[in-house]
Write a protein that holds these residues in place. Structure first.
Motif: not given
Ligand code: G3H
Length: 223
Positions: A87-89, A99-102, A104-112, A122-129
């Motif tokens: 979970k990344i603020p 961007r970096h974590l995606k 790398e193929g890591i699951n990301v939830t954009a929070t706050a 966050a959507i443009a960054t390709g986050v999962d949630y």
């Protein structure tokens, strides 16, 4: 539809996961604070044991700078498991980290998330949630339903992989409004769900059926 428990309470997760159709668990440092000074990584490994690997586990980073967030996310994956959603603020540093974590193929939830701007970034960054803070937005007189509808529209229009996971609920009406407005997922405290099902009208309806049966057959069981 995803329903997640927004809690780090082991008893609640263990007791209620077999009952409710939950698809995961979300936490943040404020939620974890309620459990006291637990052994952080061991606590989340225990949550994973309880919920299994088919449900999602979302754990928040602590650093405020991009590299620190990336390092925190790697720690979470190393010490809990590699299925964890970091979970990344959704700050400027957060977007860089996402961007970096995606990549790398890591699951990301954009929070706050409080705004459409944070949401579309966050959507443009390709986050999962992405996790809009429903109650906190309402408290700021932000159009919560309109924001969720717009973000849901962006995801559909641009065929983005992100799902909206609305969070920060203080009552069950907010939860259904979030789902009506386009949230794919909602995360809420188990207490809110339990309160909703124990409303006196529901209990009375069930009791009335049994009373009517008893008045005819003199029992409270089917023959
Ligand atoms: O992690 C997100 C939480 O759902 C925020 O909830 P809160 O507004 O009750 O702190």
């Amino acid at each position: 539809m995803d329903i997640l428990f927004d809690t780090a309470n082991l008893d609640d997760i263990e007791r209620l996961t077999p009952i409710y159709p939950v698809t995961g668990v979300t936490t943040n440092p404020s939620i974890l604070k309620k459990e006291g000074p637990v052994d952080f990584y061991a606590h989340f490994r225990r949550i994973r044991e309880i919920i299994g690997t088919d449900r999602t586990l979302h754990v928040q980073v602590l650093a405020k700078d991009a590299q620190g967030m990336i390092d925190d996310a790697h720690r979470l994956l190393d010490k809990i498991d590699d299925k964890v959603y970091a979970k990344i603020p959704t700050t400027e540093a957060g977007i860089a980290a996402m961007r970096h974590l995606k990549a790398e193929g890591i699951n990301v939830t954009a929070t706050a998330i409080y705004s459409k701007t944070q949401g579309f970034l966050a959507i443009a960054t390709g986050v999962d949630y992405l996790a809009p803070y429903y109650n906190r937005m309402q408290a700021l007189d932000i159009d919560t339903k309109g924001t969720l509808q717009a973000l849901s529209g962006f995801i559909a229009r641009f065929d983005a992989p992100s799902k909206i996971m609305a969070a920060s609920f203080k009552n069950i009406v907010q939860v259904s409004h979030a789902l009506e407005a386009g949230a794919d997922a909602v995360t809420l405290s188990p207490k809110l769900l339990r309160q909703a099902l124990s409303a006196p009208d529901i209990t009375h309806a069930v009791d009335d059926f049994i009373d009517d049966w008893r008045s005819v057959y003199g029992t409270t069981t089917l023959p």
